[in-house]
Design a protein around this motif. Structure first.
Motif, short mmCIF file in Angstrom:
data_model
loop_
_atom_site.label_atom_id
_atom_site.label_comp_id
_atom_site.label_asym_id
_atom_site.label_seq_id
_atom_site.Cartn_x
_atom_site.Cartn_y
_atom_site.Cartn_z
N LYS A 121 22.36 17.32 45.10
CA LYS A 121 23.17 16.26 44.49
C LYS A 121 23.48 15.14 45.49
O LYS A 121 23.55 13.95 45.12
N GLN A 122 23.63 15.52 46.74
CA GLN A 122 23.96 14.53 47.78
C GLN A 122 22.72 13.91 48.42
O GLN A 122 22.84 13.24 49.45
N GLY A 123 21.55 14.12 47.83
CA GLY A 123 20.35 13.43 48.31
C GLY A 123 19.31 14.32 48.93
O GLY A 123 18.29 13.83 49.44
N GLY A 124 19.49 15.64 48.89
CA GLY A 124 18.52 16.56 49.47
C GLY A 124 17.34 16.82 48.54
O GLY A 124 17.28 16.34 47.41
N ASN A 125 16.41 17.60 49.05
CA ASN A 125 15.19 17.93 48.31
C ASN A 125 14.98 19.44 48.42
O ASN A 125 14.62 19.94 49.49
#
Length: 547
Positions: free
Chosen positions: A404-408
């Motif tokens: 949600k905070q930009g990870g993969n």
């Protein structure tokens, strides 16, 4: 049913009638009588077969214990192995031992076997340098695609090879001579399981292995990498000189070593600098390694590696293979640097990722927190990770917060079966892990979303990237897929419906979640160029494209 067999049948009935459960040795005279009656049988096949069976019954009923053991699992070519033979007449039947033949050495004994008294012989047995190596018979010849080749059809169906070495006992029981061959076994005591017997194996004086198994170079970058060749010795090596060679199709490098000595069981490493100038015209090549080691009286030319398979329910199996390394010189671009990897049930993906230039950190249960995960450009779970790590379900909220905070988050395949259905919670939106797969490694792959970033950035994926795959395309594909997911690839085996669940991708918050049944764990160690380019694109999904 065989001529002359009626009287034998009646004698067998008599043995069964008078059998004593508390003292089987009382049946020895009657069994010996049956054994002698079989001498008169005219049919040679049944005569040999039944005499061997009756001899086995006589051995069992007599309680005579015969064993031949060593304290090592390996008999080394050009060396010797110490074998101990023990025979014990536990029930005190009328028996004597004339001699014992331990492989090539005969020991005359002419000894009466007293009740419950050991007769022991220990000998150093020479092992010829030309003696064939122990190798499962189905691996002795080059394998064809999808099947083993066995020239000797009499071996088909055998669960294992005949023993590498035998001790043959020549006994007289109740006045009749018997021959009992026994395999020489490696015997040791496990502190939990007690006495364990395993096969012994004929091995070469030295074996050779390499590390890493895959080297990845980028066509636009000349960056040498370190390549290790290890010589493992199976006997004491004194005052040897060595020439170690690494060879690609168009070039080779040698390492000439001055005289050295090594103790049995140790090794010596040789470091080579390998770069893509050694493969100027090839996208992929194989690094083959050889060694020549010699002193004034002995030589060895190791080119095989040795590995073993160990399970409680089968004997140990050792086999040989050429530990060649694959070298790639490919058009490869990567975005992102740091990867967190959660080991699954065992794979070599991390080796491939490191060769691609990523900084790979192996994550444990205590690391699955947002504060730890946020440092990584991508987090990848190994094959079947959710099957073997229940804690991943418990930490799903942390994993989803990372996304949600930009990870993969990239999840490689997990299994699902009727016996053990997948109960883990995976991903931000629902999907089911099916048993769908595509087993034809050459199956056509359709690009359902040709403009999707996973097919375009940072590497342009084409049909060529799905050439040269091994064994299969993928397994345990996703189905019953929530509409949030995108499915860029379609494929199927001949005559079967299209499968679109080999790779599913969704946005969640600022980041990306991926589930893939594509068998990267096979293709990356095998050096399939397209698999490297595609996994690089999957890792780059959470990064902004510069256009």
């Amino acid at each position: 049913r065989v001529a002359g067999g009626e009287a034998i049948g009646a004698a067998i009935d008599e043995v069964i009638k008078n059998y004593s459960l508390t003292d089987p040795s009382l049946s020895i005279p009657a069994l010996v009588k049956v054994y002698k009656m079989l001498d008169n049988l005219q049919d040679p096949y049944w005569k040999k077969l039944k005499q061997n069976e009756v001899a086995g019954l006589i051995e069992a009923a007599s309680g005579i214990w015969m064993e031949a053991t060593t304290t090592t699992p390996f008999a080394v070519q050009g060396d010797s192995i110490r074998v101990q033979v023990v025979i014990n007449n536990r029930m005190g039947v009328s028996a004597s031992i004339a001699s014992v033949l331990i492989d090539s050495i005969s020991k005359k004994l002419d000894s009466k076997l007293e009740k419950n008294s050991n007769v022991t012989v220990a000998e150093n047995i020479p092992v010829s340098a030309s003696r064939p190596l122990s190798q499962p018979y189905w691996l002795e010849e080059q394998m064809s695609e999808g099947s083993f080749n066995v020239s000797d059809q009499n071996k088909i169906g055998m669960p294992e090879n005949l023993a590498a070495m035998y001790a043959t006992f020549y006994l007289t029981i109740d006045g009749v001579n018997f021959v009992f061959p026994k395999p020489v076994r490696y015997k040791f005591t496990d502190p939990v399981k007690g006495e364990i017997w395993q096969p012994i194996n004929i091995v070469p004086a030295a074996t050779i292995s390499t590390d890493p198994g895959i080297l990845v170079f980028r066509k636009d970058e000349n960056k040498p990498v370190e390549f290790t060749v290890r010589v493992n010795v199976n006997k004491n090596i004194e005052n040897y000189k060595a020439k170690i060679t690494t060879r690609l199709t168009h070039s080779s490098k040698n390492f000439n070593d001055s005289a050295f000595s090594l103790t049995k069981g140790l090794w010596k490493d040789y470091l080579f600098q390998i770069d893509n100038t050694m493969m100027p015209r090839a996208e992929q090549d194989v690094i083959r390694t050889y060694a020549e080691i010699a002193n004034k009286k002995d030589t060895a030319a190791p080119y095989l590696a040795l590995t073993g398979i160990h399970y409680d329910h089968i004997p140990d199996i050792y086999y040989y293979y050429q530990d060649n390394a694959k070298a790639l010189n490919i058009d490869l671009r990567t975005v992102g640097k740091k990867i967190g990897y959660i080991d699954g049930a065992g794979d070599k993906v991390t080796v491939a990722l490191k060769q691609m230039g990523y900084d790979v950190v192996t994550l444990k249960e205590q690391d699955i927190t947002f504060q730890v995960l946020k440092q990584f450009d991508a987090v990848i779970t190994g094959v079947r990770a959710y099957n073997v790590h229940p804690y991943l379900t418990d930490r799903n909220n942390e994993l989803m917060e990372y996304v949600k905070q930009g990870g993969n988050l990239i999840v490689q395949y997990n299994t699902n079966s009727f016996a053990g259905p997948m109960a883990a919670k995976i991903g931000p939106y629902p999907f089911n892990i099916s048993r769908n797969r595509v087993t034809d490694q050459n199956a056509k792959v359709d690009f359902l979303l040709p403009q999707h970033p996973v097919l375009n950035y940072p590497n342009k994926i084409t049909g060529k990237d799905f050439e040269g795959w091994i064994q299969e395309r993928g397994t345990y594909f996703a189905d019953q897929i929530d509409p949030h997911y995108q499915m860029p690839l379609g494929m199927n085996d001949a005559g079967e419906p299209k499968q679109n669940g080999s790779l599913i991708i969704t946005d969640y918050g600022k980041g990306k979640f991926v589930y893939t049944g594509l068998v990267f764990f096979r293709e990356l160690p095998a050096g399939v160029p397209g698999a490297y380019r595609l996994i690089a694109n999957i890792i780059a999904l959470s990064k902004k494209r510069p256009f």
